[in-house]
Design an enzyme around this catalytic site. Structure first.
Site, PDB file in Angstrom:
ATOM      1  CE1 TYR A  69     -20.790  26.018  49.308  1.00  0.00           C
ATOM      2  CE2 TYR A  69     -22.368  25.220  47.687  1.00  0.00           C
ATOM      3  CZ  TYR A  69     -21.728  25.081  48.901  1.00  0.00           C
ATOM      4  OH  TYR A  69     -22.021  24.024  49.716  1.00  0.00           O
ATOM      5  CG  PHE A 121      -4.544   1.639  48.423  1.00  0.00           C
ATOM      6  CD1 PHE A 121      -3.162   1.557  48.492  1.00  0.00           C
ATOM      7  CD2 PHE A 121      -5.172   2.733  48.988  1.00  0.00           C
ATOM      8  CE1 PHE A 121      -2.418   2.568  49.103  1.00  0.00           C
ATOM      9  CE2 PHE A 121      -4.428   3.744  49.586  1.00  0.00           C
ATOM     10  CZ  PHE A 121      -3.061   3.658  49.644  1.00  0.00           C
ATOM     11  CG  ASP A 212      -7.208   3.259  42.584  1.00  0.00           C
ATOM     12  OD1 ASP A 212      -6.600   4.220  42.054  1.00  0.00           O
ATOM     13  OD2 ASP A 212      -7.328   3.148  43.814  1.00  0.00           O
ATOM     14  CE  LYS A 255      -1.407   8.572  46.037  1.00  0.00           C
ATOM     15  NZ  LYS A 255      -2.531   8.898  46.926  1.00  0.00           N
ATOM     16  NE  ARG A 379       1.632   0.874  52.808  1.00  0.00           N
ATOM     17  CZ  ARG A 379       0.605   1.748  52.843  1.00  0.00           C
ATOM     18  NH1 ARG A 379       0.281   2.474  51.790  1.00  0.00           N
ATOM     19  NH2 ARG A 379      -0.109   1.895  53.923  1.00  0.00           N
TER      20      ARG A 379
HETATM   21  N1  F0G Z   1      -5.878   4.452  45.555  1.00  0.00           N
HETATM   22  C1  F0G Z   1      -4.555   4.272  45.471  1.00  0.00           C
HETATM   23  C2  F0G Z   1      -4.010   3.295  44.494  1.00  0.00           C
HETATM   24  C3  F0G Z   1      -3.698   5.009  46.300  1.00  0.00           C
HETATM   25  O1  F0G Z   1      -2.383   4.822  46.211  1.00  0.00           O
HETATM   26  C4  F0G Z   1      -4.251   5.929  47.220  1.00  0.00           C
HETATM   27  C5  F0G Z   1      -3.398   6.700  48.114  1.00  0.00           C
HETATM   28  C6  F0G Z   1      -5.639   6.073  47.272  1.00  0.00           C
HETATM   29  C7  F0G Z   1      -6.417   5.315  46.417  1.00  0.00           C
HETATM   30  C8  F0G Z   1      -6.300   7.003  48.238  1.00  0.00           C
HETATM   31  O2  F0G Z   1      -6.108   8.304  47.853  1.00  0.00           O
HETATM   32  O3  F0G Z   1      -4.714   9.316  49.665  1.00  0.00           O
HETATM   33  O4  F0G Z   1      -5.866  10.732  47.963  1.00  0.00           O
HETATM   34  O5  F0G Z   1      -7.168   9.572  49.724  1.00  0.00           O
HETATM   35  N2  F0G Z   1      -2.193   6.428  48.326  1.00  0.00           N
HETATM   36  C9  F0G Z   1      -1.261   7.166  49.143  1.00  0.00           C
HETATM   37  C10 F0G Z   1       0.035   6.423  49.213  1.00  0.00           C
HETATM   38  C11 F0G Z   1      -1.760   7.600  50.460  1.00  0.00           C
HETATM   39  O6  F0G Z   1       0.925   6.857  49.964  1.00  0.00           O
HETATM   40  O7  F0G Z   1       0.209   5.431  48.504  1.00  0.00           O
HETATM   41  P1  F0G Z   1      -5.950   9.554  48.866  1.00  0.00           P
END
Ligand code: F0G
Length: 472
Positions: A69, A121, A212, A255, A379
């Site tokens: 933990y 986003f 980001d 990603k 989108r």
């Molecule tokens: N920032 C970016 C640029 C993203 O593309 C995503 C998620 C997030 C933050 C949030 O992250 O999903 O791990 O909570 N993008 C996904 C997409 C969902 O399909 O583009 P997460």
């Protein structure tokens, strides 16, 4: 296209359901591709998030997961990987990107403050708004022009940012956010020159700069390819150079880091790290695991190292480029240049007969599924419109490429599907929204078509005749 720098060791069977089942599945899903069962999908290009293939090294590392933990060995291995590849001093793991965004917004945003960013986003903006902040778009104008062939459509408009900083003053701005390979504009990179200029402005105004960094690796490849002076730098060095410009970063590791779950926030400032660690125990878990398992941290630590492997990252970009070329050659309107992780189809130009209020991108995503079992993501206005604000921005369908998963044949099948729908685009009607959830509506909204979708010719002719008031 060059062959991938990997070969396949484990396979997952996929099936193309017949057209009748696909039509039924689409209706069951309320014409929202998020609500389809994956068993009904043939090629799944919904997202590149959590859908990549793990490497043998990641799977092996998972066996070493220390599920303690607190004080987990796996946490310390993860911390070392973040430090080696990016250099940020403090790591706070979270269950995924939005967990990191939540913590950061809670700590940095005071009610009434602004967060200027290159476009938005969905989850990033939602967390800022829920913390009482206001999102301000300071993307360069060409980010929203789908056929503008600019190399760095992920740049921030420096004059616009300066205006916001001057007008609001340092107390009025929570932080400036710059996103790598700007997702909503088509996966478009920023230049290091632009990031440095944003750094200088934020420093001059005493405002934190948060990256980001979700798709930082692809951004670094584009810098090597498009910005003079970096072509001979190893990818790792470009990544580090980007990371060095910012005060902190949020990551969805689902990603670039090839893991099914995980994310983190990383910062340099000791006090900010302390505030984040105070909160992580409330929302995510102990700071040594932050909502993921020890074995997840092992896969993530290894994935971070693989995300600096240029051949791996380049292949993802080349796959997107290949799909983009096939579509472009057939005259399908797409966002150019093709970006990092996906090909974005311009639904306004694809379906000029569908008004934006009738959700052209949502309708097109539904049509692609019906035609070939290909799952994509809206989108456009469904994702982009916030509250009662008017929206006339980008209207795109994203064909997103999971990393290390699909072959060239899959991509060619996808291209054939899109081209086939393009040739009968007059048979794609708009949609009506019949259920709108309170938050992030695109995930769970439900729709009905305004006329039969890709109807058989006879049905279509009858319908068109009815539209004209004729009797059939
Ligand atoms: N920032 C970016 C640029 C993203 O593309 C995503 C998620 C997030 C933050 C949030 O992250 O999903 O791990 O909570 N993008 C996904 C997409 C969902 O399909 O583009 P997460």
């Amino acid at each position: 296209m060059r062959p991938p720098p990997w070969k396949i060791k484990v396979v997952e069977p996929i099936v193309l359901r017949d057209r009748e089942r696909r039509r039924e599945a689409l209706a069951e899903a309320g014409y929202n591709t998020f609500l389809l069962r994956s068993d009904d999908v043939f090629v799944d290009l919904l997202t590149d998030s959590g859908t990549s293939a793990l490497s043998q090294e990641q799977r092996a590392a998972m066996e070493l997961g220390d599920e303690a933990y607190a004080g987990s060995r796996s946490y310390y291995r993860l911390e070392r990987a973040v430090h080696d590849v990016y250099g940020w001093r403090h790591l706070i793991p979270t269950h995924q990107g939005r967990g990191a965004e939540h913590l950061l917004s809670r700590v940095l945003v005071e009610p009434g403050q602004l967060v200027p960013s290159n476009l938005y986003f969905t989850t990033s903006r939602e967390h800022v708004v829920l913390a009482g902040g206001t999102w301000v778009d300071v993307a360069v104008p060409e980010a929203s022009v789908t056929d503008a062939l600019a190399p760095f459509k992920g740049n921030i408009d420096l004059a616009a940012l300066e205006r916001v900083l001057m007008a609001a003053g340092p107390e009025g701005v929570a932080f400036v956010r710059q996103e790598a390979c700007l997702n909503m504009a088509g996966g478009q990179p920023f230049s290091l020159e632009n990031l440095r200029a944003v750094r200088a402005l934020t420093r001059a105004h005493g405002v934190p700069l948060i990256l980001d960094a979700t798709r930082i690796s692809e951004n670094a490849v584009f810098v090597k390819d498009r910005e003079p002076g970096y072509e001979h730098w190893p990818l790792q060095r470009v990544i580090r150079e980007i990371a060095d410009q910012v005060d902190g970063a949020v990551f969805s590791s689902k990603k670039d880091h090839f893991v099914p779950i995980g994310g983190f926030v990383a910062v340099n400032d000791d006090e900010l790290a302390e505030r984040l660690r105070e909160l992580v125990v409330v929302y995510e878990g102990f700071p040594h695991y932050g909502g993921i398992a020890g074995h997840d941290m092992e896969a993530l630590a290894q994935g971070i190292r693989e995300s600096a492997d240029e051949a791996m990252v380049r292949h993802e970009i080349e796959q997107a480029g290949h799909l983009g070329r096939l579509l472009q050659e057939a005259g399908v309107p797409i966002v150019l240049p093709v970006g990092a992780h996906a090909v974005f189809v311009d639904a306004k130009r694809f379906l000029p007969h569908v008004a934006q209020e009738d959700f052209p991108a949502q309708a097109l995503a539904a049509a692609l599924y019906l035609e070939g079992g290909v799952r994509s993501m809206e989108r456009g206005i469904v994702s982009g419109q916030h509250g009662d604000e008017a929206y006339d921005g980008l209207e795109l369908v994203r064909l997103t490429i999971p990393r290390r998963v699909y072959t060239q044949e899959h991509l060619e099948f996808v291209a054939d599907t899109v081209i086939s729908v393009f040739r009968q685009r007059d048979r794609v009607p708009g949609l009506r929204m019949v259920y709108e959830p309170l938050y992030l509506r695109f995930f769970q909204a439900r729709f009905e078509p305004l006329a039969p979708l890709l109807a058989a010719r006879s049905e279509h002719v009858a319908h068109t005749a009815r539209d004209r008031g004729a009797t059939t």
